[in-house]
Design a protein around this motif. Sequence first.
Motif, PDB file in Angstrom:
ATOM      1  N   SER A  43       0.804  -1.214   0.000  1.00 45.70           N
ATOM      2  CA  SER A  43       0.000   0.000   0.000  1.00 45.70           C
ATOM      3  C   SER A  43       0.842   1.271   0.000  1.00 45.70           C
ATOM      4  O   SER A  43       0.305   2.358  -0.205  1.00 45.70           O
ATOM      5  N   GLY A 145       0.329  11.510  -6.248  1.00 47.35           N
ATOM      6  CA  GLY A 145      -0.683  11.810  -7.274  1.00 47.35           C
ATOM      7  C   GLY A 145      -0.333  11.160  -8.595  1.00 47.35           C
ATOM      8  O   GLY A 145      -1.198  10.566  -9.250  1.00 47.35           O
ATOM      9  N   ALA A 146       0.923  11.290  -8.996  1.00 46.99           N
ATOM     10  CA  ALA A 146       1.348  10.677 -10.261  1.00 46.99           C
ATOM     11  C   ALA A 146       1.600   9.186 -10.106  1.00 46.99           C
ATOM     12  O   ALA A 146       1.704   8.454 -11.098  1.00 46.99           O
ATOM     13  N   LYS A 181       2.792   3.238  -8.744  1.00 49.95           N
ATOM     14  CA  LYS A 181       1.513   2.907  -8.097  1.00 49.95           C
ATOM     15  C   LYS A 181       0.440   2.703  -9.172  1.00 49.95           C
ATOM     16  O   LYS A 181       0.247   3.567 -10.034  1.00 49.95           O
ATOM     17  N   ASN A 183      -3.634   1.527  -9.299  1.00 50.02           N
ATOM     18  CA  ASN A 183      -4.832   1.169  -8.528  1.00 50.02           C
ATOM     19  C   ASN A 183      -4.525   1.034  -7.034  1.00 50.02           C
ATOM     20  O   ASN A 183      -4.834   0.031  -6.404  1.00 50.02           O
ATOM     21  N   SER A 184      -3.847   2.020  -6.506  1.00 49.91           N
ATOM     22  CA  SER A 184      -3.529   2.108  -5.073  1.00 49.91           C
ATOM     23  C   SER A 184      -2.545   1.043  -4.599  1.00 49.91           C
ATOM     24  O   SER A 184      -2.394   0.829  -3.399  1.00 49.91           O
TER      25      SER A 184
ATOM     26  N   VAL B 671      -8.308  -0.876  -1.963  1.00 53.74           N
ATOM     27  CA  VAL B 671      -7.021  -0.824  -1.278  1.00 53.74           C
ATOM     28  C   VAL B 671      -7.065   0.360  -0.321  1.00 53.74           C
ATOM     29  O   VAL B 671      -7.462   1.460  -0.702  1.00 53.74           O
ATOM     30  N   ASN B 672      -6.690   0.093   0.922  1.00 54.97           N
ATOM     31  CA  ASN B 672      -6.724   1.124   1.973  1.00 54.97           C
ATOM     32  C   ASN B 672      -8.109   1.752   2.101  1.00 54.97           C
ATOM     33  O   ASN B 672      -8.253   2.973   2.245  1.00 54.97           O
ATOM     34  N   THR B 676     -12.033   1.266  -6.048  1.00 59.60           N
ATOM     35  CA  THR B 676     -11.850   1.856  -7.379  1.00 59.60           C
ATOM     36  C   THR B 676     -12.157   0.814  -8.438  1.00 59.60           C
ATOM     37  O   THR B 676     -11.903  -0.376  -8.251  1.00 59.60           O
ATOM     38  N   LYS B 677     -12.688   1.302  -9.533  1.00 62.52           N
ATOM     39  CA  LYS B 677     -13.006   0.403 -10.644  1.00 62.52           C
ATOM     40  C   LYS B 677     -11.694  -0.012 -11.317  1.00 62.52           C
ATOM     41  O   LYS B 677     -10.807   0.829 -11.528  1.00 62.52           O
ATOM     42  N   GLN B 678     -11.551  -1.307 -11.631  1.00 65.05           N
ATOM     43  CA  GLN B 678     -10.296  -1.780 -12.215  1.00 65.05           C
ATOM     44  C   GLN B 678     -10.447  -2.211 -13.668  1.00 65.05           C
ATOM     45  O   GLN B 678      -9.545  -2.016 -14.469  1.00 65.05           O
ATOM     46  N   TYR B 718      -8.708   0.422 -16.037  1.00 66.44           N
ATOM     47  CA  TYR B 718      -8.684   1.692 -15.302  1.00 66.44           C
ATOM     48  C   TYR B 718      -7.368   1.842 -14.559  1.00 66.44           C
ATOM     49  O   TYR B 718      -6.953   0.932 -13.831  1.00 66.44           O
ATOM     50  N   LEU B 719      -6.717   2.953 -14.777  1.00 69.61           N
ATOM     51  CA  LEU B 719      -5.472   3.261 -14.086  1.00 69.61           C
ATOM     52  C   LEU B 719      -5.704   4.537 -13.281  1.00 69.61           C
ATOM     53  O   LEU B 719      -5.959   5.599 -13.873  1.00 69.61           O
ATOM     54  N   ASN B 720      -5.687   4.400 -11.970  1.00 72.30           N
ATOM     55  CA  ASN B 720      -5.966   5.535 -11.078  1.00 72.30           C
ATOM     56  C   ASN B 720      -7.285   6.206 -11.437  1.00 72.30           C
ATOM     57  O   ASN B 720      -7.396   7.433 -11.469  1.00 72.30           O
ATOM     58  N   GLY B 721      -8.278   5.399 -11.770  1.00 73.40           N
ATOM     59  CA  GLY B 721      -9.619   5.908 -12.028  1.00 73.40           C
ATOM     60  C   GLY B 721      -9.864   6.345 -13.458  1.00 73.40           C
ATOM     61  O   GLY B 721     -10.995   6.669 -13.822  1.00 73.40           O
TER      62      GLY B 721
END
Lengths: 220, 744
Positions: A43, A145-146, A181, A183-184, B671-672, B676-678, B718-721
């Motif tokens: 994480s 963020g990136a 990173k 998807n988190s 996660v945490n 989020t949609k993947q 999806y990458l970071n939404g």
Amino acid sequence: MFRHAFLACIALALAVSVSGCRNPFQPATPELPTGLPVIENFSSPDSLLTTMANAVMKKGTSGRNAYYHALADSTGGLTPGFYAVPYPAVADAWRLTAQRDPPNPWNLPLEKLFYDYLIAVLPGFTYSFAWAHDNTQSVDILDDGAGTALYHRYYELQASSADGLTIKTIAVGYADLYMLKVNSRWYLTRWEDRVGKDQSLADPEQRSMGWRRLDSTTSQ
Amino acid sequence: MVSGFLESDSLPGMARSKRLTLLLLPLSLTLLTHTLPGRAQQAVSARFAFSDTTLLRDTLDLHFDRLFPTADSLQMTPDTLRALMIRYRLVVPRMSIARLLQLADSLSLPVDSVGPVFDRERYNPLTNGGAHRSLTDFQYTSGYDIQRTTTTWTNGSQYRLVRGPTYLNNLTNVELQRFTSSGAVTQRQNREATTEAGLTLNRSVSFGGRSYQLRFFSIDPGSPTTQDETKNEYSLTARAKKGNKAVLTEANLASGWLDDHSTAAIKQGFSGSADGKVRIQRGTTFSHDLSGTLTGNLSRSRTPGQQIDLNTHDFSTNLRGNLAVLPNAPLGLNVNYAFRHTRVETPITIVRYDTTLTPLTRIDTVDVGLINRIVNRGKSGDATLRMRLDNDRYLTLTGNLGLSDSPTGTRKDGSGKTTLRWLIAGAALDANYSDTRGTSVFTRQRGGGGYLEHDLSRAADGQLVRTLGRRFVTKLIASIGLDQYRYVAQADSATPPSPRDAYRQLYRVELSYNPSEKMTSGVVVQVGLTRDINILSSTTGSNDDVRSYRGEWRWNYRLFHSLTVTQNNQLTADYQQYPFVSARNALSLNHNTLTSLSAHLPGNFFIDVQHNTSRLPRGSYLPAADGLNYLQLSDDSRNYTLSSSIRYQPAPALGIHVEPHYTSSERSGTVNGVQTKQRTDMGMDFSGGVDLNWKVGPKGQLTGRVSRSYSDPRTINYLNGVGTLTPRAETDFWIGNLQLSWSL
């Protein structure tokens, strides 16, 4: 006759049930585990590095899986592939010693084989792997963020014998670690290995992870 | 029962409650059956009340009357019996269950052997008592099958000519296959022909000559070697058959010349085979069948490309017997035994490599003048004692022993099984107990093996089915099982697997409600437990228990004369617990609803529509601030499917089908604490074409199906939404198979 036989069977079954004889379906009692499996936590960049350190110390299937899962795999389509880069001076010295060229590039399949080699360098010994901030480099870069991170770390892998009297250093050095990173979840995408200014390349007790990686190809 | 299960899951100290559960189960079932109404003997056994009648819907003009009781009596599954009837319908005229049983009885064969034996005996000159007659029979079949990456073209002919005492038989098969993979084409071509001609001297003896030719050819761009083989075999044959209902003997002999060129070896020499059968029967009290086969060759052999010929002897023996005592009496005994031995010899060559080069480079192949002998041996036997009142009331005791020996190791096993079937106050009870033990020796070779494996498998299960009044049927099922594996190293360097146990138990209650012919409904509750138990401390960290809870509700309603709706709803929860690592505990849920509409419209239109929705959340138990573990979702999938099948049959010879199929699925991860949609997947498949069943002339038939298949799946990652749509990847191709058969 058959009704009597049937009733006799039922009576026998009941008698066996209440007689307290050993349950024929009782499974064996397992031994208590000697150690807990590695808890995989990706994480954050720090937890990823902690997971990798635990994976090396734990060895075994659980450690192997955790180590593999920390590395970026391009076949999933979400991340680029993992690559490790040896320090140029180490690659040159290893070329002279091994009389062959180092594998290039060092990719995920080679890194997976390297894990099995690394945990078998001193099989009966207990491993201890530690990360520390690399004070010779600039500060770590983390852009949440990136979804990118570059950490500079000093590492040391030591092994101690069962009686604790013998302690050997398996690997020591520095690494620039690039992480991504998705998807988190963080992945290690690149390991650029370095050695310290005073580190002797000829001393087997001062091998870097880069040297150990190259050495692992000679045992395959 | 559910509470009993939950209690039994408790940890140490609960052994007594487990025994009590075992005791209470049969008692409660017995009490239940005695307090329920409608204790009169049922006209049809309750055992088949849950039989799925959809198995009976068939369009091949076959009837499956009494399929379930017959299959039950033969101890095979109903769909196997049904499949055998469909497969044999072209060989056995006027096929029906009664006809199949009659033939099996008459030929003294199990039902699954009737078709092949019936087909084979057509070419036996001594069939029909060797009667001299005039007969010309010719059948030709050609088939072409095309799939997306494979094409297969088959041609086969069967020719049979009888003129008085002389006969001539020929069987020819040609199969040409092409596989396309990554732009490369692999070919496999197999051609076989068997021809036999001879003379029938009398009702019991015939002589003749037989030739067998095999040509196998393959090209595989990915393989450095081929599997090509050219084989010719010429032999003199003799057949003898004598006997009556009390004693029947058959013997077949063949001896001749073998010339076999394969990639493994070139063999030339004498070959021979002998097989025979003896059947002794004394009315309905006793029968004994003994059959055996001997085959072998004495050859001069060498590896292709080498010069030295070596003597090789291949030999194979197979002996099987069956003894049945009082098969139809209340007390009967059945004994089977079998012995087999095979020996195959091939010359050895050694390939030399230059180990100083990277990669290793082949230098040459050396003929060392040695023979590699591979021997396989085995023997087995079983005995069954059956005490039987009728098909619904019997007790059987079965025991068997086996021993096999091969180059990889040996195995000894033995098992015992008890089966009880009884009717108690209108309720059908089935109970089974089995205990199997075996020891395998894995020979140390190629870095593996070198240890013994002792395995034990115990299982017990019971089932009780009872009708309640006219509209309800209940079924109660309970089962328990334990598998154990233990290992003993026989070599210092051997690393046998870790010893382990696998435990399972299951309770299931079904209730079916049938208020009218228009509507049926049913509910199912099932509770199960499986435990993977590693014994040694180094491996117990991965031990886990999975407790499954399942509920199901299904209903079926005939809205109109030609429109039926069926729906099946299922809820499943699997709790995965790690006894030693509670941080890994997880829960998987599944909710699934399947709705089907089935319509038969005027004008031979058939429409089936199916809609399926499922949701599969999954999560782990993580510690919260209060120190307790709470479920947190790790991923969640939702899947939808809509598919239909539309068939129109304007004429018996022609059918048209259209089958569109749409799927959609969404997957999200957490996660945490952030969901989020993947990934999102969508896909449209379409298949449409014609079915043919055409008569070609008075004795020809063209059958098959030709379809066009189209598929268009799309995925959004999806990458970071932020979603990215994958490029379109359509596939569009023809599939089909056509078969032309013609007989003289």
